[in-house]
Design a protein around this motif. Structure first.
Motif, PDB file in Angstrom:
ATOM      1  N   ALA A  14       0.857  -1.197   0.000  1.00  0.00           N
ATOM      2  CA  ALA A  14       0.000   0.000   0.000  1.00  0.00           C
ATOM      3  C   ALA A  14       0.890   1.244   0.000  1.00  0.00           C
ATOM      4  O   ALA A  14       1.003   1.943   1.014  1.00  0.00           O
ATOM      5  N   PRO A  15       1.571   1.518  -1.109  1.00  0.00           N
ATOM      6  CA  PRO A  15       2.556   2.609  -1.151  1.00  0.00           C
ATOM      7  C   PRO A  15       1.989   3.986  -0.847  1.00  0.00           C
ATOM      8  O   PRO A  15       2.733   4.877  -0.418  1.00  0.00           O
ATOM      9  N   ARG A  16       0.686   4.198  -1.019  1.00  0.00           N
ATOM     10  CA  ARG A  16       0.111   5.517  -0.731  1.00  0.00           C
ATOM     11  C   ARG A  16       0.189   5.856   0.757  1.00  0.00           C
ATOM     12  O   ARG A  16       0.181   7.023   1.135  1.00  0.00           O
ATOM     13  N   LEU A  17       0.270   4.827   1.596  1.00  0.00           N
ATOM     14  CA  LEU A  17       0.348   5.038   3.050  1.00  0.00           C
ATOM     15  C   LEU A  17       1.767   4.820   3.562  1.00  0.00           C
ATOM     16  O   LEU A  17       1.968   4.657   4.769  1.00  0.00           O
ATOM     17  N   ARG A  18       2.734   4.842   2.666  1.00  0.00           N
ATOM     18  CA  ARG A  18       4.107   4.506   3.034  1.00  0.00           C
ATOM     19  C   ARG A  18       4.652   5.396   4.142  1.00  0.00           C
ATOM     20  O   ARG A  18       5.340   4.918   5.050  1.00  0.00           O
ATOM     21  N   ILE A  19       4.350   6.682   4.119  1.00  0.00           N
ATOM     22  CA  ILE A  19       4.875   7.589   5.129  1.00  0.00           C
ATOM     23  C   ILE A  19       4.359   7.207   6.517  1.00  0.00           C
ATOM     24  O   ILE A  19       5.080   7.300   7.519  1.00  0.00           O
ATOM     25  N   VAL A  20       3.101   6.749   6.601  1.00  0.00           N
ATOM     26  CA  VAL A  20       2.530   6.314   7.881  1.00  0.00           C
ATOM     27  C   VAL A  20       3.279   5.098   8.410  1.00  0.00           C
ATOM     28  O   VAL A  20       3.615   5.016   9.595  1.00  0.00           O
ATOM     29  N   PHE A  21       3.572   4.150   7.511  1.00  0.00           N
ATOM     30  CA  PHE A  21       4.272   2.939   7.918  1.00  0.00           C
ATOM     31  C   PHE A  21       5.713   3.244   8.331  1.00  0.00           C
ATOM     32  O   PHE A  21       6.236   2.647   9.279  1.00  0.00           O
ATOM     33  N   VAL A  22       6.351   4.160   7.631  1.00  0.00           N
ATOM     34  CA  VAL A  22       7.720   4.551   7.983  1.00  0.00           C
ATOM     35  C   VAL A  22       7.751   5.173   9.373  1.00  0.00           C
ATOM     36  O   VAL A  22       8.622   4.863  10.200  1.00  0.00           O
ATOM     37  N   GLU A  52       7.537   0.493 -15.267  1.00  0.00           N
ATOM     38  CA  GLU A  52       8.359   0.822 -16.436  1.00  0.00           C
ATOM     39  C   GLU A  52       9.813   1.036 -16.068  1.00  0.00           C
ATOM     40  O   GLU A  52      10.708   0.843 -16.893  1.00  0.00           O
ATOM     41  N   ALA A  53      10.068   1.423 -14.817  1.00  0.00           N
ATOM     42  CA  ALA A  53      11.448   1.626 -14.370  1.00  0.00           C
ATOM     43  C   ALA A  53      12.057   0.348 -13.800  1.00  0.00           C
ATOM     44  O   ALA A  53      13.241   0.317 -13.478  1.00  0.00           O
ATOM     45  N   GLY A  54      11.227  -0.723 -13.680  1.00  0.00           N
ATOM     46  CA  GLY A  54      11.736  -1.996 -13.200  1.00  0.00           C
ATOM     47  C   GLY A  54      11.606  -2.224 -11.714  1.00  0.00           C
ATOM     48  O   GLY A  54      12.154  -3.192 -11.177  1.00  0.00           O
ATOM     49  N   TRP A  55      10.833  -1.346 -11.003  1.00  0.00           N
ATOM     50  CA  TRP A  55      10.645  -1.501  -9.564  1.00  0.00           C
ATOM     51  C   TRP A  55       9.336  -2.226  -9.287  1.00  0.00           C
ATOM     52  O   TRP A  55       8.360  -2.055 -10.031  1.00  0.00           O
ATOM     53  N   PRO A  56       9.265  -3.040  -8.220  1.00  0.00           N
ATOM     54  CA  PRO A  56       8.018  -3.754  -7.919  1.00  0.00           C
ATOM     55  C   PRO A  56       6.939  -2.822  -7.404  1.00  0.00           C
ATOM     56  O   PRO A  56       7.183  -2.003  -6.510  1.00  0.00           O
ATOM     57  N   ARG A  57       5.769  -2.944  -7.985  1.00  0.00           N
ATOM     58  CA  ARG A  57       4.610  -2.179  -7.542  1.00  0.00           C
ATOM     59  C   ARG A  57       3.443  -3.135  -7.408  1.00  0.00           C
ATOM     60  O   ARG A  57       3.351  -4.115  -8.156  1.00  0.00           O
ATOM     61  N   PRO A  58       2.525  -2.914  -6.455  1.00  0.00           N
ATOM     62  CA  PRO A  58       1.368  -3.806  -6.329  1.00  0.00           C
ATOM     63  C   PRO A  58       0.549  -3.823  -7.607  1.00  0.00           C
ATOM     64  O   PRO A  58       0.322  -2.775  -8.226  1.00  0.00           O
TER      65      PRO A  58
END
Length: 233
Positions: free
Chosen positions: A159-167, A217-223
């Protein structure tokens, strides 16, 4: 080696250098943190045990994971899709948290760094290799920090949109380990690094299998659920 994976290795190196950079200040920062007002120390004592591997697997952390999996499964269509989503999510959390646990406990055993409670006797940089079977020589890396790093790291990948919360959550637990006198700052940084790194590497592996993640497109894993269908021309 593809470019994103190579870049992730440079990020790992940069994080490792941060751990090394903290070493000269470990003693001072540890003593200062433990001398904070009593209310601050008491609060951190209450939250610090949310960072154990046992809490992640057997405690409330497992309830959070199961709830998230059920939520994702409910959004899938068809029995086959629900089944694949469920077991792949469970496997992702298991591999991420389990790998972090193995790495950090092996490192503790080998390195055998004395904890801050032995600061007066051993100083901040005492190592007793292969003495990690004794709790007071299990300071590096921080197991709590590795646990929350893998836990919140897994969620930040899903859930990358909430990444700052998890950090922020991972940092809060990590800092608490310094304040309660269980670890030095470099222990915490190393533990967080282990946990976050296992989450990222597991996501790369799953993306290669087209499980839960895809390479962007940059080769990074995304959900996979974050990819939007391309509009028709």
């Amino acid at each position: 080696m593809n470019r994103p994976l190579s870049s992730s290795l440079w990020l790992l190196l940069a994080a490792a250098l941060l751990v090394v950079a903290l070493l000269p200040f470990d003693g001072t920062l540890s003593q200062t943190a433990q001398a904070l007002p009593g209310g601050v120390v008491a609060f951190n004592k209450r939250i610090t045990d949310f960072g154990t591997f046992a809490w992640m697997i057997y405690g409330s952390g497992s309830i959070v994971i199961v709830a998230y999996i059920l939520h994702r499964v409910s959004r899938s269509e068809g029995f086959s899709s629900k089944s694949k989503t469920g077991w792949r999510l469970a496997l992702y959390f298991l591999v991420t948290i389990g790998s972090a646990s193995i790495v950090v406990h092996l490192a503790k055993l080998i390195i055998g760094r004395a904890r801050p409670e032995l600061f007066a006797e051993y100083g901040a940089h005492s190592l007793s290799f292969f003495s990690g079977h004794d709790w007071v020589f299990q300071s590096f890396p921080s197991g709590h920090s590795a646990a929350v790093g893998s836990f919140f790291g897994a969620f930040s990948m899903l859930a990358p949109r909430l990444r700052i919360v998890f950090v922020i959550g991972a940092l809060a637990i990590g800092i608490s380990r310094v304040i309660v006198g269980a670890h030095y700052p470099s222990d915490v940084a190393a533990g967080l690094l282990v946990g976050l790194w296992t989450a990222l590497m597991t996501a790369f592996f799953f993306a290669r299998k087209n499980w839960l993640f895809r390479l962007d497109e940059a080769g990074w894993p995304r959900p996979k659920n974050s990819f939007q269908p391309k509009p028709l021309a």
